[in-house]
Design a protein around this motif. Sequence first.
Motif, PDB file in Angstrom:
ATOM      1  N   THR A   9      -8.387  22.467  67.822  1.00  0.00           N
ATOM      2  CA  THR A   9      -9.399  22.862  66.825  1.00  0.00           C
ATOM      3  C   THR A   9      -9.228  24.314  66.395  1.00  0.00           C
ATOM      4  OG1 THR A   9     -10.875  23.435  68.644  1.00  0.00           O
ATOM      5  CG2 THR A   9     -11.111  21.231  67.689  1.00  0.00           C
ATOM      6  N   HIS A  10      -8.062  24.891  66.722  1.00  0.00           N
ATOM      7  CA  HIS A  10      -7.881  26.326  66.459  1.00  0.00           C
ATOM      8  C   HIS A  10      -6.848  26.617  65.377  1.00  0.00           C
ATOM      9  CE1 HIS A  10      -9.319  25.759  70.599  1.00  0.00           C
ATOM     10  NE2 HIS A  10     -10.077  26.802  70.325  1.00  0.00           N
ATOM     11  N   LEU A  11      -6.415  25.568  64.661  1.00  0.00           N
ATOM     12  CA  LEU A  11      -5.341  25.770  63.684  1.00  0.00           C
ATOM     13  C   LEU A  11      -5.766  26.730  62.571  1.00  0.00           C
ATOM     14  CD1 LEU A  11      -3.932  22.130  63.431  1.00  0.00           C
ATOM     15  CD2 LEU A  11      -3.185  24.007  64.889  1.00  0.00           C
ATOM     16  N   ASN A  12      -7.083  26.843  62.363  1.00  0.00           N
ATOM     17  CA  ASN A  12      -7.554  27.749  61.310  1.00  0.00           C
ATOM     18  C   ASN A  12      -7.446  29.221  61.711  1.00  0.00           C
ATOM     19  OD1 ASN A  12      -9.540  27.633  63.212  1.00  0.00           O
ATOM     20  ND2 ASN A  12     -11.243  27.535  61.764  1.00  0.00           N
ATOM     21  N   THR A  13      -7.024  29.488  62.956  1.00  0.00           N
ATOM     22  CA  THR A  13      -6.833  30.883  63.367  1.00  0.00           C
ATOM     23  C   THR A  13      -5.426  31.377  63.057  1.00  0.00           C
ATOM     24  OG1 THR A  13      -6.066  30.341  65.597  1.00  0.00           O
ATOM     25  CG2 THR A  13      -8.448  30.569  65.295  1.00  0.00           C
ATOM     26  N   ILE A  14      -4.564  30.484  62.615  1.00  0.00           N
ATOM     27  CA  ILE A  14      -3.156  30.863  62.419  1.00  0.00           C
ATOM     28  C   ILE A  14      -3.013  31.767  61.195  1.00  0.00           C
ATOM     29  CG2 ILE A  14      -0.839  30.015  61.906  1.00  0.00           C
ATOM     30  CD1 ILE A  14      -1.516  27.491  63.460  1.00  0.00           C
ATOM     31  N   GLU A  15      -2.518  32.972  61.444  1.00  0.00           N
ATOM     32  CA  GLU A  15      -2.243  33.913  60.354  1.00  0.00           C
ATOM     33  C   GLU A  15      -0.738  34.106  60.172  1.00  0.00           C
ATOM     34  OE1 GLU A  15      -4.548  35.286  58.500  1.00  0.00           O
ATOM     35  OE2 GLU A  15      -6.362  34.792  59.650  1.00  0.00           O
ATOM     36  N   LEU A  39      10.005  35.038  75.676  1.00  0.00           N
ATOM     37  CA  LEU A  39       9.107  35.685  74.720  1.00  0.00           C
ATOM     38  C   LEU A  39       8.271  34.663  73.957  1.00  0.00           C
ATOM     39  CD1 LEU A  39      11.469  38.426  73.249  1.00  0.00           C
ATOM     40  CD2 LEU A  39       9.669  38.692  74.978  1.00  0.00           C
ATOM     41  N   ARG A  40       7.015  35.031  73.725  1.00  0.00           N
ATOM     42  CA  ARG A  40       6.063  34.219  72.955  1.00  0.00           C
ATOM     43  C   ARG A  40       5.440  35.118  71.895  1.00  0.00           C
ATOM     44  NH1 ARG A  40       8.714  30.817  75.724  1.00  0.00           N
ATOM     45  NH2 ARG A  40       7.988  30.194  77.762  1.00  0.00           N
ATOM     46  N   ILE A  41       5.035  34.504  70.772  1.00  0.00           N
ATOM     47  CA  ILE A  41       4.365  35.279  69.739  1.00  0.00           C
ATOM     48  C   ILE A  41       2.974  34.710  69.491  1.00  0.00           C
ATOM     49  CG2 ILE A  41       5.341  33.931  67.811  1.00  0.00           C
ATOM     50  CD1 ILE A  41       5.512  36.628  66.264  1.00  0.00           C
ATOM     51  N   CYS A  42       2.007  35.595  69.336  1.00  0.00           N
ATOM     52  CA  CYS A  42       0.642  35.202  69.013  1.00  0.00           C
ATOM     53  C   CYS A  42       0.587  34.827  67.536  1.00  0.00           C
ATOM     54  CB  CYS A  42      -0.306  36.366  69.303  1.00  0.00           C
ATOM     55  SG  CYS A  42      -1.989  36.089  68.714  1.00  0.00           S
ATOM     56  N   LEU A  43       0.059  33.643  67.262  1.00  0.00           N
ATOM     57  CA  LEU A  43       0.049  33.163  65.873  1.00  0.00           C
ATOM     58  C   LEU A  43      -1.133  33.699  65.079  1.00  0.00           C
ATOM     59  CD1 LEU A  43       1.260  29.473  66.262  1.00  0.00           C
ATOM     60  CD2 LEU A  43       2.553  31.488  65.498  1.00  0.00           C
ATOM     61  N   LEU A  70      -3.527  30.727  70.129  1.00  0.00           N
ATOM     62  CA  LEU A  70      -2.256  30.015  69.976  1.00  0.00           C
ATOM     63  C   LEU A  70      -1.048  30.933  70.113  1.00  0.00           C
ATOM     64  CD1 LEU A  70      -3.303  27.906  66.860  1.00  0.00           C
ATOM     65  CD2 LEU A  70      -2.896  26.996  69.130  1.00  0.00           C
ATOM     66  N   ILE A  71      -0.046  30.467  70.864  1.00  0.00           N
ATOM     67  CA  ILE A  71       1.235  31.168  70.917  1.00  0.00           C
ATOM     68  C   ILE A  71       2.345  30.199  70.570  1.00  0.00           C
ATOM     69  CG2 ILE A  71       0.620  32.942  72.613  1.00  0.00           C
ATOM     70  CD1 ILE A  71       2.020  31.124  74.744  1.00  0.00           C
ATOM     71  N   VAL A  91       3.780  20.885  67.993  1.00  0.00           N
ATOM     72  CA  VAL A  91       4.753  21.478  67.081  1.00  0.00           C
ATOM     73  C   VAL A  91       4.079  21.572  65.729  1.00  0.00           C
ATOM     74  CG1 VAL A  91       6.947  21.141  65.902  1.00  0.00           C
ATOM     75  CG2 VAL A  91       6.764  20.629  68.340  1.00  0.00           C
ATOM     76  N   ILE A  92       4.185  22.745  65.110  1.00  0.00           N
ATOM     77  CA  ILE A  92       3.551  22.966  63.810  1.00  0.00           C
ATOM     78  C   ILE A  92       4.650  23.267  62.795  1.00  0.00           C
ATOM     79  CG2 ILE A  92       1.882  24.360  62.523  1.00  0.00           C
ATOM     80  CD1 ILE A  92       0.459  24.887  65.183  1.00  0.00           C
ATOM     81  N   PRO A  93       5.052  22.244  62.023  1.00  0.00           N
ATOM     82  CA  PRO A  93       6.207  22.405  61.131  1.00  0.00           C
ATOM     83  C   PRO A  93       5.977  23.437  60.033  1.00  0.00           C
ATOM     84  CG  PRO A  93       5.520  20.089  61.308  1.00  0.00           C
ATOM     85  CD  PRO A  93       4.472  20.909  61.974  1.00  0.00           C
ATOM     86  N   GLU A  94       4.717  23.761  59.743  1.00  0.00           N
ATOM     87  CA  GLU A  94       4.426  24.737  58.690  1.00  0.00           C
ATOM     88  C   GLU A  94       4.867  26.143  59.067  1.00  0.00           C
ATOM     89  OE1 GLU A  94       2.333  22.421  59.711  1.00  0.00           O
ATOM     90  OE2 GLU A  94       2.127  21.202  57.901  1.00  0.00           O
ATOM     91  N   ILE A  95       5.102  26.378  60.362  1.00  0.00           N
ATOM     92  CA  ILE A  95       5.548  27.697  60.789  1.00  0.00           C
ATOM     93  C   ILE A  95       7.060  27.752  60.693  1.00  0.00           C
ATOM     94  CG2 ILE A  95       5.620  29.344  62.698  1.00  0.00           C
ATOM     95  CD1 ILE A  95       2.966  28.054  63.624  1.00  0.00           C
ATOM     96  N   THR A  96       7.546  28.642  59.847  1.00  0.00           N
ATOM     97  CA  THR A  96       8.967  28.665  59.526  1.00  0.00           C
ATOM     98  C   THR A  96       9.615  29.950  60.028  1.00  0.00           C
ATOM     99  OG1 THR A  96       8.488  29.636  57.375  1.00  0.00           O
ATOM    100  CG2 THR A  96       8.634  27.236  57.468  1.00  0.00           C
TER     101      THR A  96
END
Length: 108
Positions: A9-15, A39-43, A70-71, A91-96
């Motif tokens: 329910t947190h996909l709306n936090t993705i910047e 390494l991980r990145i904060c989305l 989300l990371i 997996v979120i394919p929109e993240i490129t």
Amino acid sequence: MSPGSTQCTHLNTIEVTELPASVDGCTDCLRDGGVWLHLRICLQCGHVGCCDDSPGQHASRHADAAGHPLIRSLEPGEDWVWCFPDELAMVIPEITGTTRIPPSPMLS
Ligand SMILES: [Zn+2]
Ligand SMILES: [Zn+2]
Ligand SMILES: [Zn+2]
């Protein structure tokens, strides 16, 4: 739990929808003189932190401290996203993009 019954329910936090071309390593380890494994990145804000197998566990600690859920992995060939509050991998394919990362200082 069957597949599809859990939904983050947190996909709306993705910047961050495009990964940086390259990073120097874990932001906090570089500042403190620490070493990281993966390494991980904060989305939400783009903070680069290290995994839970690293001494600093900076990705988890950032998520905790900042409240960013989300990371995404920055390791070559890995494209999974992890949601801390839901304890859910996806997996979120929109993240490129693909990020060039330095070798782990723990392995060199
Ligand atoms: Zn979530
Ligand atoms: Zn770190
Ligand atoms: Zn963040």
